[in-house]
Design a protein around this motif. Sequence first.
Motif, mmCIF file in Angstrom:
data_model
loop_
_atom_site.group_PDB
_atom_site.id
_atom_site.type_symbol
_atom_site.label_atom_id
_atom_site.label_comp_id
_atom_site.label_asym_id
_atom_site.label_seq_id
_atom_site.Cartn_x
_atom_site.Cartn_y
_atom_site.Cartn_z
ATOM 1 N N ASP A 83 44.561 95.016 7.099
ATOM 2 C CA ASP A 83 44.672 94.569 5.718
ATOM 3 C C ASP A 83 44.459 95.780 4.812
ATOM 4 O OD1 ASP A 83 44.904 91.999 6.735
ATOM 5 O OD2 ASP A 83 42.777 91.560 6.470
ATOM 6 N N ILE A 84 45.063 95.733 3.643
ATOM 7 C CA ILE A 84 44.909 96.771 2.626
ATOM 8 C C ILE A 84 44.113 96.168 1.473
ATOM 9 C CG2 ILE A 84 46.113 98.122 0.870
ATOM 10 C CD1 ILE A 84 48.530 98.217 2.749
ATOM 11 N N HIS A 85 43.089 96.893 1.041
ATOM 12 C CA HIS A 85 42.288 96.451 -0.106
ATOM 13 C C HIS A 85 42.332 97.539 -1.169
ATOM 14 C CE1 HIS A 85 40.911 93.163 2.340
ATOM 15 N NE2 HIS A 85 40.596 94.033 3.290
ATOM 16 N N CYS A 86 42.802 97.174 -2.348
ATOM 17 C CA CYS A 86 42.912 98.116 -3.456
ATOM 18 C C CYS A 86 41.703 97.974 -4.368
ATOM 19 C CB CYS A 86 44.195 97.861 -4.246
ATOM 20 S SG CYS A 86 44.421 99.021 -5.607
ATOM 21 N N ARG A 112 41.359 95.309 -7.071
ATOM 22 C CA ARG A 112 41.061 93.927 -6.666
ATOM 23 C C ARG A 112 42.229 93.134 -6.113
ATOM 24 N NH1 ARG A 112 35.756 91.924 -9.319
ATOM 25 N NH2 ARG A 112 34.914 93.907 -9.929
ATOM 26 N N TRP A 113 43.225 93.783 -5.548
ATOM 27 C CA TRP A 113 44.245 93.038 -4.824
ATOM 28 C C TRP A 113 44.176 93.443 -3.351
ATOM 29 C CZ3 TRP A 113 47.775 95.934 -2.208
ATOM 30 C CH2 TRP A 113 48.071 97.210 -2.697
ATOM 31 N N SER A 114 44.669 92.566 -2.508
ATOM 32 C CA SER A 114 44.723 92.835 -1.069
ATOM 33 C C SER A 114 46.099 92.460 -0.555
ATOM 34 C CB SER A 114 43.664 92.017 -0.319
ATOM 35 O OG SER A 114 42.369 92.430 -0.684
ATOM 36 N N ARG A 115 46.491 93.117 0.524
ATOM 37 C CA ARG A 115 47.744 92.791 1.227
ATOM 38 C C ARG A 115 47.386 92.680 2.695
ATOM 39 N NH1 ARG A 115 52.475 94.640 3.587
ATOM 40 N NH2 ARG A 115 54.355 93.756 2.690
ATOM 41 N N TYR A 116 47.671 91.532 3.278
ATOM 42 C CA TYR A 116 47.232 91.240 4.633
ATOM 43 C C TYR A 116 48.304 91.539 5.674
ATOM 44 C CZ TYR A 116 43.755 88.928 1.807
ATOM 45 O OH TYR A 116 42.796 88.679 0.870
ATOM 46 N N PRO A 152 41.799 101.837 7.456
ATOM 47 C CA PRO A 152 41.829 100.418 7.095
ATOM 48 C C PRO A 152 40.527 99.822 6.592
ATOM 49 C CG PRO A 152 42.847 100.771 9.239
ATOM 50 C CD PRO A 152 42.207 102.060 8.837
ATOM 51 N N HIS A 153 39.383 100.331 7.005
ATOM 52 C CA HIS A 153 38.121 99.686 6.648
ATOM 53 C C HIS A 153 37.592 100.101 5.276
ATOM 54 C CE1 HIS A 153 36.666 103.512 8.251
ATOM 55 N NE2 HIS A 153 35.498 103.265 7.700
ATOM 56 N N LEU A 154 38.258 101.033 4.595
ATOM 57 C CA LEU A 154 37.840 101.456 3.259
ATOM 58 C C LEU A 154 38.925 101.117 2.241
ATOM 59 C CD1 LEU A 154 36.253 104.944 4.084
ATOM 60 C CD2 LEU A 154 35.084 102.742 3.775
ATOM 61 N N ARG A 208 37.292 106.784 13.375
ATOM 62 C CA ARG A 208 37.479 105.454 13.971
ATOM 63 C C ARG A 208 38.843 105.350 14.641
ATOM 64 N NH1 ARG A 208 34.262 101.215 10.339
ATOM 65 N NH2 ARG A 208 35.792 99.834 11.267
ATOM 66 N N PRO A 209 38.921 104.640 15.774
ATOM 67 C CA PRO A 209 40.161 104.627 16.573
ATOM 68 C C PRO A 209 41.365 103.971 15.904
ATOM 69 C CG PRO A 209 38.528 103.138 17.526
ATOM 70 C CD PRO A 209 37.846 103.890 16.408
ATOM 71 N N GLU A 210 41.165 103.111 14.935
ATOM 72 C CA GLU A 210 42.301 102.451 14.274
ATOM 73 C C GLU A 210 42.951 103.331 13.207
ATOM 74 O OE1 GLU A 210 38.579 101.028 12.023
ATOM 75 O OE2 GLU A 210 39.111 101.503 14.092
ATOM 76 N N ASN A 211 42.311 104.413 12.806
ATOM 77 C CA ASN A 211 42.844 105.296 11.769
ATOM 78 C C ASN A 211 44.030 106.095 12.302
ATOM 79 O OD1 ASN A 211 40.640 104.401 10.321
ATOM 80 N ND2 ASN A 211 39.476 106.266 10.591
#
Length: 174
Positions: A37-40, A43-47, A118-120, A91-94
């Motif tokens: 997921d993307i968090h801006c 205050r919007w997110s894209r899953y 992804p986690h930030l 982190r391995p997902e980066n």
Amino acid sequence: HVDTRTWRFAVTGAVEQPFELTWDELLALPRQETLCDIHCVTRWSRYDNLFDGVPLGPIFERARPRAEASHVLVHAEHGFTTNLPIADLRRPENLLALRHNGRELAPEQGGPVRLVIPHLYFWKSAKWIRGFEFMEEDYPGFWEQNGYHMRGEPWAEERYGRPDPARMRRGPRK
């Protein structure tokens, strides 16, 4: 628009083996996919985004960060930078993303290559990436000097906050 014929990815600073990659050398590295997921910060997110690109493990293995390295200043086109603790970058997902949902990244999405953390918050996933500068202490990047939080954890609401002015005077060490 970035010319991939002259594009270089430089790894510098507190590492045992500084190096540069050409575009072709980057493309020759192993690939992985990351679903996230993307968090801006606005205050919007894209899953459910599927990114494809180069995992950061081979970059770390080749560079061999020195024991005293604790942070990385991420360099991008036009002088843009952002800072990350090594623990967050490792982190391995980066990855260094080349594709998003099956398509090459467009310039407005940060193409030809962008960092994906992804986690930030997504400003930490720098567009038009050009390199990593490993540092012995934290230093605020462009976004952090202009009011964004030094870390950017979405679930802790780390959106805004001024860095310590003493850090800004010292500057990154090269």
